[in-house]
Design a protein around this motif. Structure first.
Motif, PDB file in Angstrom:
ATOM      1  N   ASP A 102      63.718  86.887 118.257  1.00  0.00           N
ATOM      2  CA  ASP A 102      62.722  85.878 117.864  1.00  0.00           C
ATOM      3  C   ASP A 102      61.308  86.395 118.074  1.00  0.00           C
ATOM      4  N   PHE A 103      61.116  87.689 117.884  1.00  0.00           N
ATOM      5  CA  PHE A 103      59.789  88.280 118.064  1.00  0.00           C
ATOM      6  C   PHE A 103      58.858  87.779 116.959  1.00  0.00           C
ATOM      7  N   VAL A 104      57.615  87.441 117.352  1.00  0.00           N
ATOM      8  CA  VAL A 104      56.646  86.893 116.387  1.00  0.00           C
ATOM      9  C   VAL A 104      55.525  87.901 116.175  1.00  0.00           C
ATOM     10  N   ILE A 105      55.265  88.184 114.911  1.00  0.00           N
ATOM     11  CA  ILE A 105      54.166  89.081 114.547  1.00  0.00           C
ATOM     12  C   ILE A 105      53.114  88.302 113.765  1.00  0.00           C
ATOM     13  N   LEU A 106      51.868  88.416 114.207  1.00  0.00           N
ATOM     14  CA  LEU A 106      50.764  87.802 113.492  1.00  0.00           C
ATOM     15  C   LEU A 106      50.170  88.838 112.548  1.00  0.00           C
ATOM     16  N   HIS A 107      50.238  88.518 111.269  1.00  0.00           N
ATOM     17  CA  HIS A 107      49.754  89.419 110.233  1.00  0.00           C
ATOM     18  C   HIS A 107      48.715  88.671 109.398  1.00  0.00           C
ATOM     19  N   ARG A 145      56.821  89.105 123.513  1.00  0.00           N
ATOM     20  CA  ARG A 145      57.548  88.412 122.450  1.00  0.00           C
ATOM     21  C   ARG A 145      56.616  88.066 121.283  1.00  0.00           C
ATOM     22  N   THR A 146      55.369  88.492 121.408  1.00  0.00           N
ATOM     23  CA  THR A 146      54.393  88.235 120.346  1.00  0.00           C
ATOM     24  C   THR A 146      53.484  89.448 120.234  1.00  0.00           C
ATOM     25  N   ALA A 147      53.106  89.778 119.007  1.00  0.00           N
ATOM     26  CA  ALA A 147      52.160  90.875 118.768  1.00  0.00           C
ATOM     27  C   ALA A 147      51.373  90.564 117.512  1.00  0.00           C
TER      28      ALA A 147
END
Length: 920
Positions: A102-107, A145-147
């Motif tokens: 459930d890793f979240v990437i902000l793009h 868990r977020t990047a």
């Protein structure tokens, strides 16, 4: 508009498959159901090919064809997994690092949930390092868990610097990119985003200031070391000669540091959080002062009371104690910047807790100057006249490293040009940039222009914690400094193009002025020159710009007459309440009211409203009553006036209106009937004061009109702004006309009284006021229109003096003052040209010094990591090349400025810069 139907059809066409049915990868037809919205092509792919196509693009927005329309699908749903540390075929997943499903990437195209595997080898890097090497910035260093992608952080960083967009609004736009219906909201990562943005800003500052190339590491960073320095200001050891201290005294002003101090009360901060919960990531490394030392000093001196202003009632001085602090941790911010290039100085910004207190501004001022060895300072502050009174006594209370060796330095205290008129007359000749040697054309208003950029971020910064706010404002200030640095080429070029012709015009004007004075004032001119040079070298000597003679005004004449009448015997006073001087004063005032009423009546026109007519009628009735009361007293002092009024009434069939009623003052009587000579003498004195008042009002109105015209031509564009400016100019023109009418009335009375009283010599001071005489100081006559050949109108050479015996001396004083100002204007423009040439040299030398500095950085750190070693070298070389490119760019812009200066700014084939500039 002709093509909008076709454009709209193309947009709707893309809602289908565009007649494509075959997979662009494997060329199959049955399973080609996927398309990527972030790729430029509209090709269709099967599931296998779309995953292969996006192995390194896991956050692209993919759609699946349902057979009827497109629906959003994530690459994670299609089975894509991001493998860090190894390629997908070399997976080394170990249980000690959990699978991040459930890793979240902000793009920049939205917020995405992805499947991600960290490398689990024993020699593997930490999860945070693995993400960073994939150009993903982790929100945490422990089990992230977020990047956010580097591109997203760069995009937001630039947007926040340019548009001051808040993180909240930017994050919400990301949330809506993937799903704008609200039916499937993205996972909330707003707090993580805020943390990553703040860390990204901080790391960018450290990287750009070379802290990553220092063997001592980031923790050894010194205060102010991350600030962007001004290359055009004197920086010992960087851009001025090694023997600059030994330069001749006459040229020391070229190596002066211009600084300006100011406070901004829009940069407030609410009482949210505290330094323990929200500390700054730096400790005074950029522009804000180190907070612990700053607050300790303020706490130790919190009980110091600030003395009241002895000048005008400046709110910055007198309003400190009344400043509201309810709900605020900071009521604003103070700063120090270079006054010529508007760049904030290192360690020069700090919060204000209760208005613009001296203890705050003292700390910021001495903090900004503590690391310089410059010996000449030009300090601009809008309350300099009050702030400097006990400045050096207050300096002793500061920490020793901040003490300035003021006995070994030359410090000129000045007031910015726009703020100066709000000060008393003494300040206007004592602290003016226009009069003091070495100032060039500096105006001291740099902080006001600099605040405009930061004010756009004031609303969001107001809600931040203390550390976050300081880091954000530091970053904004640094960006502002950098933009000013890269704009120095155009700015200095533009100023040189303006300064050279102005220098020549004012020098020619001074020569013409001196030639006109040599015949009558040659001896005085030599003395005036000696006096002004002596004052420039030693400002403790008498100031030549100070008006030495006391001007006569109508109010001063009335005061003197009232004092004279104190000793009069009661038998000399015909009326118990109204003395002779009061009678004549009231008559002159009534005459002025008649002129105003007459002018307003003529201006009203035929289409006036009932309300306008009513107001004018009320004024007329009030004036009539005042005239009737005055004439009753006048007949006691001049009884024969009654017969003149009766005779005038018999000869006139119409009733006289109040604005045209003849008052029959002594000057109008011309001894047609008996009149006391004492009354004539009183009117003479009052008319003299009235004439001086009228000329002073006329000069002020002409100065205002000249300034407004310059402002309109330079800054205003568009019909609305131009119309408002014209309306403002009309009101000033009305003041000019009223002052001229007032002077002509006074001149007419003086002309009538002078032969009766035997007055002589007054005509050398007062002359008939012709239409061509009413012009500003910078305008010539029609036959001498150019700046170099113009002559001052006589109205600028006339001023009032305490008595008739001082008339010639007073006229000399007026001419002396005007000559001093003309000389100062010529000198300031000449200094400006010299300063700009020196700033060109300093800027180029600084950039080349900084290029060499970066070249030295490439080998300061030796590491066993070849990739890091290569990165250190590459970045240092890139920064060195950037500085060299900037220097070359500036040199190209300035390539013809020297020939332009030598040719005096004229337009010729030998002057490419003039041809280029004047041709637009």
């Amino acid at each position: 508009m002709e093509d909008r139907d076709s454009f709209l059809r193309e947009l709707i066409r893309l809602e289908g498959r565009s007649c494509l049915t075959t997979c662009a990868g494997c060329k199959t037809t049955e399973v080609a159901m996927y398309r990527c919205d972030d790729c430029l092509a509209v090709d269709l792919y099967c599931k296998t090919c779309i995953l292969l196509q996006h192995g390194n693009q896991p956050v692209h927005l993919v759609k699946e064809w349902t057979g009827a329309y497109w629906v959003r699908r994530s690459l994670k749903e299609l089975g894509l997994t991001i493998q860090l540390g190894h390629s997908a075929g070399e997976t080394c997943y170990l249980p000690k690092i959990p699978y991040a499903d459930d890793f979240v990437i902000l793009h920049s195209n939205g917020i995405h949930s992805v499947a991600l595997r960290f490398c689990g080898c024993e020699t593997a890097d930490t999860p945070a390092q693995q993400l960073l090497r994939y150009r993903l910035f982790p929100a945490s260093t422990q089990q992230p868990r977020t990047a956010a992608t580097f591109n997203l952080l760069d995009e937001f960083h630039l947007l926040s610097l340019e548009s001051k967009i808040s993180a909240y609004h930017y994050y919400n736009s990301l949330s809506r990119r993937v799903n704008n219906s609200g039916l499937s909201p993205s996972k909330d990562r707003y707090e993580q985003f805020m943390r990553m943005v703040r860390e990204w800003r901080h790391l960018k500052v450290l990287k750009r200031s070379g802290r990553g190339h220092d063997p001592d590491g980031v923790d050894r960073t010194q205060e102010g070391q991350c600030a962007v320095l001004c290359p055009a200001c004197p920086q010992p050891g960087k851009n001025i000669p090694d023997d600059w201290c030994k330069v001749h005294k006459e040229k020391q002003w070229l190596y002066a540091l211009f600084v300006a101090i100011d406070a901004n009360f829009r940069l407030k901060r609410r009482a949210i959080s505290n330094d323990k919960i929200d500390p700054s990531l730096s400790r005074g490394w950029s522009y804000f002062v180190e907070e612990l030392s700053y607050k300790l000093y303020l706490r130790e001196h919190a009980n110091l009371r600030q003395e009241k202003s002895m000048c005008s009632s400046h709110s910055a001085v007198n309003g400190v104690e009344s400043k509201s602090t309810e709900g605020l941790a900071a009521t604003g911010a103070g700063s120090v910047c270079c006054a010529r290039h508007e760049m904030k100085l290192p360690c020069s910004v700090g919060d204000l807790q209760k208005g613009e207190r001296y203890i705050n501004m003292d700390y910021l001022f001495f903090s900004a100057l503590r690391n310089t060895s410059i010996k000449v300072f030009n300090v601009s502050y809008d309350i300099a006249c009050q702030w400097t009174v006990h400045l050096w006594e207050r300096m002793i209370t500061l920490p020793n490293p901040m003490h300035l060796a003021y006995n070994d330095s030359k410090i000129n205290m000045l007031i910015p040009k726009f703020h100066l008129p709000a000060h008393v007359a003494e300040c206007q000749w004592k602290y003016s940039f226009n009069f003091i040697k070495g100032m060039g054309r500096t105006d001291g208003e740099a902080p006001e222009r600099g605040w405009s950029t930061l004010n756009a971020a004031a609303s969001s910064a107001k809600e931040m914690g203390p550390g976050h706010r300081r880091d954000t404002l530091d970053d904004l200030i640094g960006d502002g400094n950098w933009k000013k640095l890269i704009g120095l080429g155009e700015m200095i070029y533009r100023k040189i193009v303006e300064a050279v012709p102005e220098r020549n015009d004012h020098q020619e004007d001074l020569r013409e002025f001196e030639n006109s004075l040599k015949e009558r004032y040659s001896t005085q001119l030599s003395q005036w020159r000696a006096d002004v040079v002596a004052w420039e070298n030693d400002m403790s000597k008498p100031n030549p710009f100070e008006i030495k003679s006391n001007a006569v005004t109508q109010a001063s004449i009335r005061l003197q007459l009232a004092r004279d009448e104190i000793d009069l015997p009661d038998t000399a006073l015909i009326h118990t309440d109204i003395s002779p001087s009061v009678l004549i004063s009231m008559g002159i005032d009534l005459e002025e009211q008649q002129r105003r009423l007459r002018a307003d009546s003529e201006k009203q026109g035929i289409h006036a409203t009932d309300q306008q007519k009513a107001k004018l009628l009320q004024r007329s009735n009030g004036l009539l009553r005042r005239i009737e009361a005055w004439t009753n007293v006048q007949t006691l002092y001049i009884p024969s006036v009654a017969s003149l009024r009766v005779k005038a009434a018999l000869n006139s069939e119409q009733v006289q209106r109040p604005e045209s009623f003849r008052l029959w003052l002594p000057s109008a009587l011309r001894r047609q009937v008996p009149c006391d000579v004492n009354l004539e003498e009183i009117e003479w004195k009052l008319r003299t004061g009235q004439a001086h008042d009228a000329l002073e009002e006329l000069r002020q109105a002409l100065r205002s009109r000249a300034y407004m015209l310059r402002f309109k031509d330079r800054f205003l564009r568009g019909q609305g702004a131009t119309t408002r400016a014209r309306n403002s100019l009309k009101s000033v023109d009305m003041k000019v006309d009223a002052s001229a009418a007032k002077y002509r009335a006074a001149y007419g009375a003086l002309s009538a009284l002078s032969p009766l009283l035997g007055k002589v010599g007054w005509a050398t001071t007062f002359r008939p006021l012709e239409k061509e005489d009413i012009r500003s100081m910078t305008h010539g006559t029609e036959d001498r229109p150019t700046e170099g050949r113009r002559r001052l109108s006589w109205i600028w050479l006339t001023c009032g003096y305490t008595d008739g015996t001082q008339a010639d001396e007073g006229l000399q004083d007026a001419i002396r003052l005007e000559w001093c100002k003309a000389r100062a204007r010529a000198n300031r423009w000449a200094e400006e040209v010299e300063l700009l040439v020196e700033e060109q040299r300093r800027t180029l030398q600084f950039l080349r010094w900084q290029s060499d500095w970066w070249l030295e950085r490439q080998a300061l750190i030796m590491t066993d990591d070849p990739a890091l070693q290569e990165g250190l070298k590459a970045y240092a070389l890139r920064q060195a090349a950037l500085r060299q490119d900037l220097a070359n760019h500036f040199e190209h812009i300035w390539r013809n400025t020297q020939s332009y200066i030598e040719a005096g700014g004229g337009i010729s084939t030998d002057n490419p810069i003039a041809v280029e500039y004047h041709s637009g």
